[in-house]
Design an enzyme around this catalytic site. Structure first.
Site, PDB file in Angstrom:
ATOM      1  N   THR A  99      -1.167  -3.117  10.426  1.00 17.84           N
ATOM      2  CA  THR A  99      -1.538  -3.395   9.077  1.00 17.84           C
ATOM      3  C   THR A  99      -0.338  -4.025   8.296  1.00 17.84           C
ATOM      4  O   THR A  99       0.322  -3.428   7.464  1.00 17.84           O
ATOM      5  CB  THR A  99      -1.883  -2.152   8.366  1.00 17.84           C
ATOM      6  OG1 THR A  99      -2.804  -1.664   8.897  1.00 17.84           O
ATOM      7  CG2 THR A  99      -2.379  -2.396   6.769  1.00 17.84           C
ATOM      8  N   THR A 131      -8.305  13.043   2.879  1.00 18.94           N
ATOM      9  CA  THR A 131      -8.868  14.261   2.323  1.00 18.94           C
ATOM     10  C   THR A 131      -7.795  15.120   1.651  1.00 18.94           C
ATOM     11  O   THR A 131      -6.806  15.167   1.605  1.00 18.94           O
ATOM     12  CB  THR A 131      -9.493  15.039   3.404  1.00 18.94           C
ATOM     13  OG1 THR A 131      -8.676  15.192   4.400  1.00 18.94           O
ATOM     14  CG2 THR A 131     -10.550  14.550   4.180  1.00 18.94           C
ATOM     15  N   THR A 178       0.904  -1.033   0.093  1.00 19.92           N
ATOM     16  CA  THR A 178       0.152   0.008   0.099  1.00 19.92           C
ATOM     17  C   THR A 178       1.040   1.177  -0.107  1.00 19.92           C
ATOM     18  O   THR A 178       1.329   1.734  -1.163  1.00 19.92           O
ATOM     19  CB  THR A 178      -0.909  -0.116   1.281  1.00 19.92           C
ATOM     20  OG1 THR A 178      -0.353  -0.235   2.230  1.00 19.92           O
ATOM     21  CG2 THR A 178      -2.124  -1.084   0.996  1.00 19.92           C
ATOM     22  N   GLU A 182       6.228   4.773   7.659  1.00 21.74           N
ATOM     23  CA  GLU A 182       5.987   5.963   7.127  1.00 21.74           C
ATOM     24  C   GLU A 182       6.876   6.913   7.439  1.00 21.74           C
ATOM     25  O   GLU A 182       6.796   7.243   8.774  1.00 21.74           O
ATOM     26  CB  GLU A 182       4.257   6.153   7.235  1.00 21.74           C
ATOM     27  CG  GLU A 182       3.425   5.327   6.615  1.00 21.74           C
ATOM     28  CD  GLU A 182       2.033   5.221   6.741  1.00 21.74           C
ATOM     29  OE1 GLU A 182       1.802   5.825   7.899  1.00 21.74           O
ATOM     30  OE2 GLU A 182       1.227   4.799   6.131  1.00 21.74           O
ATOM     31  N   ASN A 215       0.072  11.269   7.205  1.00 25.43           N
ATOM     32  CA  ASN A 215      -0.906  10.978   7.800  1.00 25.43           C
ATOM     33  C   ASN A 215      -2.129  11.991   8.170  1.00 25.43           C
ATOM     34  O   ASN A 215      -3.306  11.615   8.601  1.00 25.43           O
ATOM     35  CB  ASN A 215      -0.474  10.187   9.086  1.00 25.43           C
ATOM     36  CG  ASN A 215      -0.022   8.895   8.805  1.00 25.43           C
ATOM     37  OD1 ASN A 215      -0.873   7.783   8.348  1.00 25.43           O
ATOM     38  ND2 ASN A 215       1.215   8.409   9.157  1.00 25.43           N
TER      39      ASN A 215
END
EC number: 2.3.1.35
Lengths: 396, 396
Positions: free
Chosen positions: A185, A396, A148, A268, A391
């Site tokens: 995850t 959005t 991902t 990340e 993050n």
């Protein structure tokens, strides 16, 4: 990695089916030539994605034929429709390879709470079945299609000598965000052509997980989808038993640790991996709690990302861990230099230690908390401006 | 705030004595005209700063004369020398006000592991004694001198009617980083001219703390120095007993909550306060655990700072809390809009909810986790690029 290092008895494919708006690969398929022995360990979250429910109900098993994984959509918090969609994925694969629905495992990763685009997924499954192959390129295509926000592929394979006999093991994983002990995850599949029985597979997988994937964290957020599977084809003809099980577990753990550390390194925004070693705790579980607490502290993580030898944050994080430490016997080595000894700072050169932290991708934090027998190692990523930026702007 | 709202029986001073390189105020003194009743609650960290050890050993008490606080140096992890220095601070104050060493409490906050510059501290104590006064300016000078990375002063005072009688309460606090439940690098002093006895004071302080300072978090890092003191002079002549204790506790809790929320709002880099309300848990303790876990999640914190209505992160954080939730009965309102209902997302307008989050300084997260009786409220700051930047550059 070469095709000859891949375990016998498996085929692989990875395709793009349009779940990800980017058009990147998002459907991955692993198919056994024959029935596979499969075991799994799963997220500890109480909110569990539909695919995890299916895998949990089907493993351990000696009759699994395939594992289908999609990325880009986690199929979590999707209610009854999500459960139907996950089951449909299994059925769709089963139909295409002439198996039954209960012989197919399913994993999903990506955004939470969005309905699965089943038309695309079903088309992708058909496409992937047509592309199945045994080459290293097929394996890496399957590994790429589970990623991902990962920046890099996490895949490994190798030959392992067990006495006079040879087996092969391979693994693929994805990580990036929501990585925490007790999985995250994180999706990972470990494969071998050794022969295992289902209960043995389950027991071995738990042991491997406890020393690899359960020893890493990025942000301490346990996801709804974490899944680690062990699949064995038996195609090597090598039975794992008393004589070779220890060596087999060691090889699997070593491979899993390599992937687990890659997850952290590719966390990340991460610029450093902290290798946190705790020694002298009352027992191993206490040591693990202390190591995990240090690895989860935002103040420790930001200090390391800034190359700041701020031992006070590390020692105080150990102090609020839910495990006993002995403050007067607590010492700390950071990047190889002892900067805190039996409860007081040493006269270390802060600029030198800072330089040493900045120069390294993996930074050693060695903490001594008493004279007990407990030890643990935990790998955690640091915390950077990029993590926060990334993050803050996810959906959005 | 006016001088007449300050509790009678106290004098205040705040000066700069040169601990902080910036030259900002760093020595604060509170002196009772007579002996004060004092109680305290302290950090849960196993690594405890020297001043905390002293306060712990002296409270509850009915013979405290003064509280001296320095900022800029935490006097933590400083070994035997640190203990001697903290005791010297008490002695230095005692000498200057004709009290005994055991009648003076001491608090320190700032950087960990550096030796206290005792020459400057002792000179500062002398200077502050010469400046003691009862005006609101003296009170705010004392409140300013305990701040570290705080951007704003945290001080409150007010008159409280208890039936026909009037008392006064005042409080000062400092926060900014390392703010977490069970206190944090948080120092706070609550003062009143009501009459309390020591055990009563201790009991009331615990109750007030559990509903105020223990319900807030910035970064989940419990510090080595957290201290909350309650001092009562009795100078109002109003005895707190069965008839008015409830009202007294309510007034103190209200004041403490105002300061606690200011701590969160002024958390390092914070742009939003999350007011996390959990309803329907098995009991209040479970609700508090769930609320705290949500408030500590970096993924939730970054979503809020980015105005992202990413309910998946909130619900999954509740799911990994160490307390039971009922996923099929879990619902979430974010900034007033129900975006998740009984386990599935509603058809909400993400852009509208995002706008609502961005428009507010305090964002409501209302989570329903079942039909149990447990409820809790927790205030937490969001996580921004500025927090990371600030904490990556603290000492080097």
């Amino acid at each position: 990695m070469t095709s000859s290092e891949l375990p016998a008895g498996f085929q692989f494919a990875g395709v793009a089916c349009g779940i990800k708006p980017s058009g990147k690969p998002d459907l991955s398929l692993i198919v056994g030539d024959d029935r596979l022995v499969a075991s799994g360990v799963y997220t500890q979250n109480q909110v569990v994605a539909a695919p995890v429910e299916i895998c949990r109900s089907l493993t351990p098993s000696k009759r699994i034929r395939a594992v289908v994984t999609n990325s880009g959509n986690a199929n979590a918090c999707t209610g009854r429709q999500g459960a139907l969609d996950a089951a449909e994925m299994c059925r769709s694969v089963a139909d295409a390879i002439s198996a039954s629905e209960a012989e197919v495992l399913v994993m999903s990763t990506g955004i939470i709470g969005k309905k699965m685009p089943m038309d695309r997924v079903n088309a992708g499954i058909k496409n992937s079945v047509s592309k199945l192959g045994r080459d290293i390129d097929d394996f890496t295509a399957a590994a790429d299609a589970i990623l991902t926000t990962d920046k890099e592929r996490k895949a490994e394979c190798r030959e392992v000598q067990l006495g006079e006999q040879t087996i092969r093991i391979a693994a693929m994983a994805k990580g990036a965000g929501m990585i925490s002990p007790n999985l995250a995850t994180m999706l990972a599949v470990v494969m071998t052509d050794a022969q295992l029985d289902p209960q043995q597979s389950q027991r071995i997988l738990r042991e491997v997980a406890s020393k690899s994937f359960n020893c890493v964290s990025v942000d301490g957020h346990t996801s709804t989808n974490d899944t680690l599977l062990l699949l064995s084809s038996g195609a090597s003809g090598v039975r794992i038993g008393d004589s070779n099980e220890k060596d087999f577990i060691r090889a699997l753990t070593d491979l899993a640790c390599r992937l687990a550390r890659q997850l952290v390194a590719d966390g990340e925004g991460a610029t450093h991996v902290m290798k946190i070693r705790v020694v002298g705790a009352d027992n191993d579980a206490s040591a693990a709690t202390i190591a995990r607490t240090i690895g989860a502290s935002p103040l420790v993580k930001t200090a390391i990302s800034g190359g700041d030898p701020n031992w006070g944050r590390i020692v105080s994080a150990a102090g609020y861990a839910d495990a006993k430490i002995h403050p007067q016997q607590t010492s700390l080595k950071l990047a190889g230099t002892e900067i805190y000894h039996n409860g007081v700072p040493t006269d270390f050169d802060a600029a030198e230690v800072s330089k040493a932290i900045k120069a390294k991708k993996e930074v050693d934090l060695d903490l001594f908390v008493g004279d007990g027998p407990g030890t643990a190692i935990h790998w955690a990523s640091d915390l950077t401006v990029e993590y926060v930026r990334f993050n803050s702007e996810y959906t959005t």
